[in-house]
Enzyme design. Structure first.
Site, PDB file in Angstrom:
ATOM      1  CE  LYS A 176      -2.603   3.082   2.804  1.00 31.86           C
ATOM      2  NZ  LYS A 176      -1.632   3.850   2.235  1.00 31.86           N
ATOM      3  CD  GLU A 250      13.733   0.726   8.770  1.00 28.77           C
ATOM      4  OE1 GLU A 250      14.335   2.446   9.478  1.00 28.77           O
ATOM      5  OE2 GLU A 250      13.576   0.042   8.978  1.00 28.77           O
ATOM      6  CB  CYS A 284      13.262   9.418   7.699  1.00 27.11           C
ATOM      7  SG  CYS A 284      13.600   8.367   6.724  1.00 27.11           S
ATOM      8  CD  GLU A 385      10.088  13.037  10.950  1.00 27.82           C
ATOM      9  OE1 GLU A 385       9.230  12.907  11.071  1.00 27.82           O
ATOM     10  OE2 GLU A 385      10.902  12.694  10.241  1.00 27.82           O
TER      11      GLU A 385
END
Ligand code: NAD
Length: 493
Positions: A176, A250, A284, A385
């Site tokens: 997906k 992750e 990331c 983040e």
């Protein structure tokens, strides 16, 4: 003209996209409609897992390692042949520079080749026993059906990190991709078919969190491998726990890039700029916290800021562009709101600080390369983040201070160390709570090198030899060679 549609892949079927229930894929450069994808229903998600299970039971589990490897090499060749096309689709979907997305396609091909090399070397062990009349060995078997869920920032590369070990180990998959950048994955399905993989090995469902939630709730899965945000990772781990399906995650990062006073500052400044402004900070592993030792602080701030100011922002398909737009409207808003958080908390702005207002880029979701200096390591812009081109520069005095600040967030994905001292480089690398440490480089990757995080950056490793482990189960086989009749009421050793 009706928009192009990109159907899902469920076994042999490509169910047509129903425009009344479709999701739009829009360009972050112009806002133009690029295509429509299905928002998979729970029934379609169920069908995709059934197709994968069928593919596994009927064909794929009987393919030998060398047969799997051959198909993977063919796929890698096809990806290389179509790297420009795949890169073009990704750049159009997420605004990442074309030269980077094309390179990522080739990097994905390298990943398939690396794991193809492992496919026929997945040996078990023969185990020496205390009892000489017992023969014991292990088999390493595929987990069956793996669900692979990816984020929008690097769909092909993130998928290769998962799909390459999954296929090498002999699993079928349901993928997906993000609803915001799904088209390269759907195109990849055609290349997988062209390479000769049997139907059911590679299935694609499209949609957002509902489709993802339906997929991760399926008890037939042998593994869920996820790349995305912490919140979604937590939701997936909680869902998977109900069925005791293993998960690899992750997730995000707030990675420190640490410049010591003995560093080669020319290289370090370039590393700092690459760490945060490449891919508009939407990676990331972004080096979003720049930690600089006091006695070189002013010099580094001056050079990083000067370099940031001159970054050429624009159309990601042009060779001259250095930074593209934010990938989507939600991301654009989030980055701007975090810049506001920085400004209202009193952080000192050295450059940037808002959306780009350029008459030649009227509809693009562009953000100025932004640098905050003298940032408090405990402040929100140094802890959360942002996933955008926003750098927080933090001053430190000693090596111990640098380590403490570097480790002082809830994340632990990557870290950079800039120093000419061999002993300091290795000493600090040991102390950092991160899955990956770079010394005198940043944002370097290889198919052979394990990739992943600690703490809220997730668990599990992708790439490298370790990456195959979650896709395999160990079965122990114990054989009594004695032909003797045993006492049924005592354990046999
Ligand atoms: P996201 O978590 O919103 O979405 C990721 C994927 O999960 C998408 O395909 C989405 O549709 C799907 N999803 C959403 N809700 C779901 C649910 N409840 N169940 C199952 N699937 C669901 O993340 P994003 O905004 O696409 O990506 C940005 C995030 O990804 C950032 O935090 C970034 O750090 C992280 N990221 C991590 C890595 C890494 O390797 N560590 C790489 C790239 C991006």
């Amino acid at each position: 003209m009706s928009p192009l549609t990109y159907p899902m892949v469920i076994g042999n079927h490509r169910p047509p996209v129903n425009p009344d229930r479709a999701l739009e894929v829009r360009s972050p450069l112009s806002g133009d409609l690029l295509g429509l994808v299905s928002d998979a229903t729970p029934a379609e998600v169920h069908d995709a897992v059934s197709a994968a299970q069928h593919g596994f039971d009927e064909t794929w589990r009987y393919a030998t390692g060398s047969q799997r490897a051959q198909l993977m090499h063919r796929l890698a060749d096809l990806i290389d042949m179509h790297a420009d096309e795949l890169g073009g689709l990704e750049t159009a979907d997420n605004g990442k520079l074309l030269r980077e997305t094309t390179m990522q396609a080739r990097f994905a091909a390298r990943n398939y080749r690396f794991f193809a090399g492992i496919a026929d070397k997945l040996t078990g062990r023969t185990i020496p026993m205390d009892n000489l009349s017992t023969f014991d060995y292990t088999l390493r078997e595929p987990v069956g059906v793996a669900a692979l869920i990816t984020a929008w920032n690097s769909p092909m590369q993130l998928l290769a990190n998962k799909l390459a070990p999954a296929l090498a180990a002999g699993n079928c998959v349901v993928v997906k991709p993000s609803e915001l950048a799904p088209r390269s994955t759907i195109r990849l399905a055609e290349l997988i078919e062209e390479a000769g993989f049997p139907p059911g090995v590679f299935n694609v469902i499209t949609g957002g969190h509902q489709a993802g939630a339906a997929l991760t709730a399926d008890a037939r899965l042998g593994l869920i491998s996820f790349t995305g945000s912490v919140a979604t990772g937590q939701a997936i781990a909680a869902t998977a726990a109900k069925n005791l399906v293993p998960v690899t995650l992750e997730l995000g990062g707030k990675s420190p890039n640490i410049i010591f006073d003995d560093a080669n500052l020319d290289r370090a400044v370039i590393g700092a700029v690459a760490g945060i402004f490449a891919a508009s900070g939407q990676t990331c592993i972004a080096g979003s916290r720049l930690l600089v030792q006091s006695n070189v602080y002013d010099e580094v701030v001056e050079h990083v800021t000067e370099r940031a100011r001159t970054i050429r922002v624009g159309d990601p398909a042009l060779d001259t562009t250095q930074m593209g737009p934010a990938a989507n409207m939600a991301q654009h808003k989030r980055i701007l709101s975090m810049i506001e958080v920085g400004l209202s908390s009193g952080a000192k702005l050295a450059c940037g600080g808002g959306a780009v207002r350029d008459p030649e880029l009227p509809d693009g979701l562009f953000i100025e390369p932004t640098v905050f200096v003298d940032v408090d390591p405990a402040s929100r812009i140094a802890q959360e983040e942002i996933f955008g081109p926003v750098l927080s520069i933090i001053r430190f005095d000693t090596e111990a201070d640098a380590i403490s600040i570097a480790n002082g967030t809830e994340f632990g994905l990557a870290a950079g160390i800039w120093t000419e001292s061999l002993s300091r480089a290795h000493r600090v690398a040991r102390e950092l709570l991160a899955g990956m440490v770079w010394v005198n480089t940043y944002r370097s990757s290889a198919a052979q090198a394990p990739f992943g995080g600690v703490k809220k950056s997730g668990y599990g490793r992708e790439r490298g030899l370790e990456a195959i482990d979650p896709y395999l189960r160990t079965k122990n086989v114990m054989v009594d060679l004695s032909d003797s009749v045993r006492d049924p009421f005592s354990i046999q050793t």
